[in-house]
Design a protein around this motif. Sequence first.
Motif, short mmCIF file in Angstrom:
data_model
loop_
_atom_site.label_atom_id
_atom_site.label_comp_id
_atom_site.label_asym_id
_atom_site.label_seq_id
_atom_site.Cartn_x
_atom_site.Cartn_y
_atom_site.Cartn_z
N HIS A 105 -7.16 36.64 -47.13
CA HIS A 105 -7.14 35.97 -45.65
C HIS A 105 -6.35 37.08 -44.76
O HIS A 105 -5.09 37.19 -45.08
N PHE A 106 -6.96 37.60 -43.37
CA PHE A 106 -6.18 38.30 -42.55
C PHE A 106 -6.34 37.82 -41.14
O PHE A 106 -7.65 37.36 -40.79
N ALA B 203 -15.83 44.52 -56.95
CA ALA B 203 -15.86 44.83 -55.46
C ALA B 203 -15.46 43.44 -54.73
O ALA B 203 -15.30 42.56 -55.12
N SER B 204 -15.28 43.61 -53.43
CA SER B 204 -14.91 42.42 -52.48
C SER B 204 -16.12 42.58 -51.62
O SER B 204 -16.49 43.54 -51.00
N ILE B 205 -16.53 41.25 -51.15
CA ILE B 205 -17.28 40.88 -50.12
C ILE B 205 -16.37 40.75 -48.77
O ILE B 205 -15.62 39.70 -48.97
N VAL B 206 -16.68 41.34 -47.68
CA VAL B 206 -15.90 41.11 -46.62
C VAL B 206 -16.50 40.61 -45.54
O VAL B 206 -17.57 41.25 -44.92
N VAL C 250 -10.09 37.39 -37.51
CA VAL C 250 -9.96 36.89 -38.70
C VAL C 250 -10.81 37.54 -39.71
O VAL C 250 -11.84 37.77 -39.23
N LEU C 251 -10.25 37.95 -40.89
CA LEU C 251 -11.06 38.72 -41.78
C LEU C 251 -10.86 37.87 -43.29
O LEU C 251 -9.71 37.52 -43.54
N ARG C 252 -11.96 37.82 -43.97
CA ARG C 252 -12.07 37.11 -45.18
C ARG C 252 -12.53 38.22 -46.15
O ARG C 252 -13.60 38.71 -46.01
N ALA C 253 -11.81 38.36 -47.43
CA ALA C 253 -12.15 39.03 -48.59
C ALA C 253 -12.49 37.93 -49.65
O ALA C 253 -11.48 37.70 -50.10
#
Length: 246
Positions: free
Chosen positions: A183-184, A211-214, A200-203
Amino acid sequence: MANGKWTKRLSKSALIFGIGAPVVALVGVTLARYDIVGKLEGFSGILAGALIAIVGLVVGIVALVLVMKKGGSKKGVLLGLFSALVYIGFLGSRVASSGDVPALHDITTDLTNPPEFAELSLRADNLAGVETVDNWRKMHSEGYPDIKSITIAKPVAAIIADAEELAKQRDWNVAAANPDTGHFEATASVSYIRFQDDVVLRAVPTEDGKASIVDMRSVSRVGVSDLGVNARRVRSFLDALVEKSR
């Protein structure tokens, strides 16, 4: 004699209106920049300047016709007309550069489950201009079909670290950066007036964990339409995240 006085008065008025338009706008946005007045109140100075410039154009044209017929100095009239035209042209170019964008101020890569703010607060009137969530989703999907979730071949913690680094490079105020939860949050300032937009950014990890879904969301604190600013921010920031993974 009376005609001569009117010509001088109109010439002087054209100069005052022409120069006054950008001055009024500059005072308004400067007061808002330093929070002496509200952001929208300061922004209204730009609109007031536009009205003054239009009046200046009308008065200036009339004055120029009279000067050419009756004689007299054209310098003041021409300077006023030039100043008014430059100001109106500047405003027109700003509107044109925004393109045909929907009147939205909340942009996200995930319309079904947008990233939620935890440290920062979503504005209370966030549905202003759209009225319902369904309307927002419809306008968003039609206006910004390209803004979608992305997948980056990096673990969640690395994504958040990259996001924090990129945000600081952009002089954003970081409110939260948690690599454990992916969380960012941060606040970006826009233009000379310093409108504030919250991000706001979610990974989250992919099923295989490789990998990561962003997902990202960018919301203006005031106003109805952002003239495409939030969408450009989301695109630019996600592109930068992808670039850092190469």
